[in-house]
Scaffold this motif. Sequence first.
Motif, PDB file in Angstrom:
ATOM      1  N   PRO A 503      -1.908  -0.651   0.972  1.00  0.00           N
ATOM      2  CA  PRO A 503      -1.330   0.425   1.943  1.00  0.00           C
ATOM      3  C   PRO A 503      -1.547   1.721   1.475  1.00  0.00           C
ATOM      4  O   PRO A 503      -1.921   2.018   0.278  1.00  0.00           O
ATOM      5  CB  PRO A 503       0.068   0.153   1.721  1.00  0.00           C
ATOM      6  N   PRO A 504      -1.892   2.927   2.348  1.00  0.00           N
ATOM      7  CA  PRO A 504      -2.181   4.092   1.934  1.00  0.00           C
ATOM      8  C   PRO A 504      -1.166   4.751   1.309  1.00  0.00           C
ATOM      9  O   PRO A 504       0.001   4.444   1.304  1.00  0.00           O
ATOM     10  CB  PRO A 504      -2.264   4.876   3.252  1.00  0.00           C
ATOM     11  N   GLY A 505      -1.450   5.701   0.378  1.00  0.00           N
ATOM     12  CA  GLY A 505      -0.550   6.302  -0.588  1.00  0.00           C
ATOM     13  C   GLY A 505      -0.948   5.956  -1.834  1.00  0.00           C
ATOM     14  O   GLY A 505      -1.033   4.580  -2.453  1.00  0.00           O
ATOM     15  N   ARG A 506      -0.763   6.733  -2.861  1.00  0.00           N
ATOM     16  CA  ARG A 506      -1.216   6.509  -4.277  1.00  0.00           C
ATOM     17  C   ARG A 506       0.368   6.711  -5.355  1.00  0.00           C
ATOM     18  O   ARG A 506       1.215   7.500  -4.752  1.00  0.00           O
ATOM     19  CB  ARG A 506      -2.126   7.404  -4.748  1.00  0.00           C
ATOM     20  N   ASP A 507       0.146   6.059  -6.300  1.00  0.00           N
ATOM     21  CA  ASP A 507       1.296   6.234  -7.412  1.00  0.00           C
ATOM     22  C   ASP A 507       2.562   6.089  -6.603  1.00  0.00           C
ATOM     23  O   ASP A 507       3.577   7.108  -6.760  1.00  0.00           O
ATOM     24  CB  ASP A 507       1.112   7.811  -7.894  1.00  0.00           C
ATOM     25  N   GLY A 508       2.752   5.129  -6.100  1.00  0.00           N
ATOM     26  CA  GLY A 508       4.321   4.709  -5.789  1.00  0.00           C
ATOM     27  C   GLY A 508       4.569   5.407  -4.330  1.00  0.00           C
ATOM     28  O   GLY A 508       5.594   5.536  -3.911  1.00  0.00           O
ATOM     29  N   ASP A 509       3.796   5.901  -3.683  1.00  0.00           N
ATOM     30  CA  ASP A 509       3.800   6.908  -2.638  1.00  0.00           C
ATOM     31  C   ASP A 509       3.902   5.830  -1.201  1.00  0.00           C
ATOM     32  O   ASP A 509       3.721   6.854  -0.078  1.00  0.00           O
ATOM     33  CB  ASP A 509       2.844   7.923  -2.596  1.00  0.00           C
ATOM     34  N   ALA A 512       6.726   6.511   1.382  1.00  0.00           N
ATOM     35  CA  ALA A 512       6.826   7.754   2.082  1.00  0.00           C
ATOM     36  C   ALA A 512       5.600   7.970   3.025  1.00  0.00           C
ATOM     37  O   ALA A 512       5.782   8.864   4.050  1.00  0.00           O
ATOM     38  CB  ALA A 512       7.008   8.824   1.075  1.00  0.00           C
ATOM     39  N   THR A 513       4.451   7.525   2.596  1.00  0.00           N
ATOM     40  CA  THR A 513       3.204   7.606   3.308  1.00  0.00           C
ATOM     41  C   THR A 513       3.500   7.044   4.710  1.00  0.00           C
ATOM     42  O   THR A 513       3.101   7.550   5.808  1.00  0.00           O
ATOM     43  CB  THR A 513       1.920   7.025   2.818  1.00  0.00           C
ATOM     44  N   GLN A 514       3.887   5.818   4.799  1.00  0.00           N
ATOM     45  CA  GLN A 514       4.134   5.246   6.181  1.00  0.00           C
ATOM     46  C   GLN A 514       5.182   5.878   6.960  1.00  0.00           C
ATOM     47  O   GLN A 514       5.018   6.159   7.959  1.00  0.00           O
ATOM     48  CB  GLN A 514       4.887   3.649   5.852  1.00  0.00           C
ATOM     49  N   ALA A 515       6.202   6.525   6.143  1.00  0.00           N
ATOM     50  CA  ALA A 515       7.174   7.575   7.065  1.00  0.00           C
ATOM     51  C   ALA A 515       6.328   8.584   7.521  1.00  0.00           C
ATOM     52  O   ALA A 515       6.602   9.006   8.792  1.00  0.00           O
ATOM     53  CB  ALA A 515       8.362   7.767   6.223  1.00  0.00           C
ATOM     54  N   ALA A 604       3.596  -2.459  -3.209  1.00  0.00           N
ATOM     55  CA  ALA A 604       3.814  -0.771  -2.820  1.00  0.00           C
ATOM     56  C   ALA A 604       5.304  -0.777  -2.202  1.00  0.00           C
ATOM     57  O   ALA A 604       5.497   0.501  -1.920  1.00  0.00           O
ATOM     58  CB  ALA A 604       2.799  -0.644  -1.584  1.00  0.00           C
ATOM     59  N   GLY A 605       6.291  -1.629  -2.275  1.00  0.00           N
ATOM     60  CA  GLY A 605       7.467  -1.412  -1.830  1.00  0.00           C
ATOM     61  C   GLY A 605       7.695  -1.637  -0.396  1.00  0.00           C
ATOM     62  O   GLY A 605       8.591  -1.075   0.173  1.00  0.00           O
TER      63      GLY A 605
END
Length: 634
Positions: A503-509, A512-515, A604-605
Amino acid sequence: MTDAYLDSPSLTEEQRAVVEQPWGARVLVTAGAGAGKTHTLVRRLDALCGNEDPDEALEAAEILVLTFSRAAARELRERIARHGERARRVRAQTFDAWAYSVLSRAHPDGDWRGVGFDERITAAANAVEKGALEIGDAVPPAHVVIDEVQDLLGARRELVETLLDRYQDSCGFTVVGDAAQSVYGFQITDPRERADEIGRFFDWLRCSYPDDLVELRLTENFRAVTPEARVALAHGPRLQQLNDPDDAGMLYEELRELLLDPVNAMGDLSDEFTLAGLRDSTDTCAVLTRDNREALVVSELLHTHGVEHRLRRPLEERPVPYWVAELLRRTEATGLAEDRFRSLLTEIPLPFEPNVTALWTSLRRVARGPGRGVIDLDRLRRAIADSRFPDEAADPETARIVVSTVHRAKGLEFDRVIILAPPTVAELHKRHKDELDLPAEARALYVAMTRARRDLYHVAPPELPQFRRAEKRGAGRRYIGGWRSYDRFGIVAEAGDVCRDDPPGRDGDAVATQAYLLERVGAGQPVVLRKRHDLPMGESQSPPYALVHDGREVGEASRRFREQLYQVQKVNRTWDPWWPDEIHGLRIDTLETVTGSTAAGTNAGLGDRGVWIVPRITGVGKFRRADNHEEQGA
């Protein structure tokens, strides 16, 4: 019951002759541009399903309808929904979508995701020949309807011939085409093979059904309502028989002269008066280009001047819309009832008003659950992973203004059509040398000029950068070069350039990136590929690049992109590649649903479905320095 035909034009005598053929008839219809072909096919399907004699009526499942593009299939489905009194359950599919369904029935454990288009079509033909349409409770077609048969070439032609051969004793057909609009010959690379393919399916029909084939014509034009829009129509009959290059050159110049009438001239596409007209008009409009290079440059020019539009993507690209990932992630249930489906869909931001009933029907067809009126969400995810997501639920690519190659606009119509002024025959010879196919050029120009309902204009083509290929013989990634062999100024974006593995987004992000993608990122918006560091990711790869939107990272370049950037930058065996700091000029094409490992999604949550949203990019990327955004080159 409401009369489905109240707001539908009455049939002409020519159209009625097509509609009233019995279901077992073998019918070839030659339909000129704008001849009411779709209207006739809808009424034909209705007649096939609604004959008063039970022995002459077919069930929807017994009728196979095939089209070349999702747009054509969608238009046919929408017309059936509006005007099909008895044919509402008939399903129009693209060749690729139907081939997938055949292969999934014949080889349920097969993985067809990495297989090329022609290979899938060929495999489907082999499966049909071996009885794939008779497996289990499958119903072989009793009647086949195919549109645009003049473009049945190569593997698709062989698929249709195999199908009709297999069921020649029990299957009727209605096939519609116009040799004057045959524009896909370029898919056959060998010039001799291409010449043999043009018109080959028509010859096959006449030889295979010498006594049974019913040939009918639709000659009246219903699309063009002004003299300007009708200017090319009289040349259609000549184009149907066109093979000789000299005749084609003469006809091409005649069409070109008609198009370039000063009355039809518009200002340059960067002219403010022209741009204001595009922004303010409420008409549908298509800017038609001869090839994808021109389409990319025109699209960026319009974006730069604030003209909202869509750049039509290749017909074979089938991104799954982003709302599907959100649908799957917003519930932990294994099944989804229609009420819950409708409720969830209202929570997801969409750029258009969807036909929720049609979407529900499409998803149920591919992922029917064990209970009545339920979608099995695990089956839906597998359909996405296996590239079996239904075409009718895909991104409709709707927009008031579209930029499109002529090929991608075939079968469509617009209030206003703007065509880039075509070159002379002499210029074509200089440009294409021995590869020039003048009959194809004449037919493509005719197709472009017959898309208009009212207004037909021409504009000067924009200046193009020097597009080149990273490999010889037309293969490899396209890039922007110069007069020196080692010049590298940019690269053309392609589908699959953004990483889908995680999934796009780094460091647990990632959450938030999906949103952020849902709320802030839309088609046509600018993005930048920014180099993270100088260390290549592996042998024959570039360093990693982050995809940045308005200062925020929303993805990263895929391995495929890194490998192909390496091929572009590796000028020769002794050349030491250099890596651009940033790549500007890229745009969001769409947001799409992709599947990956459940572990990646969980870590990635994003839940355990293994689905998420990824941006798809398009455009001509220009190499830039990070410190001052100046052009960067060798």
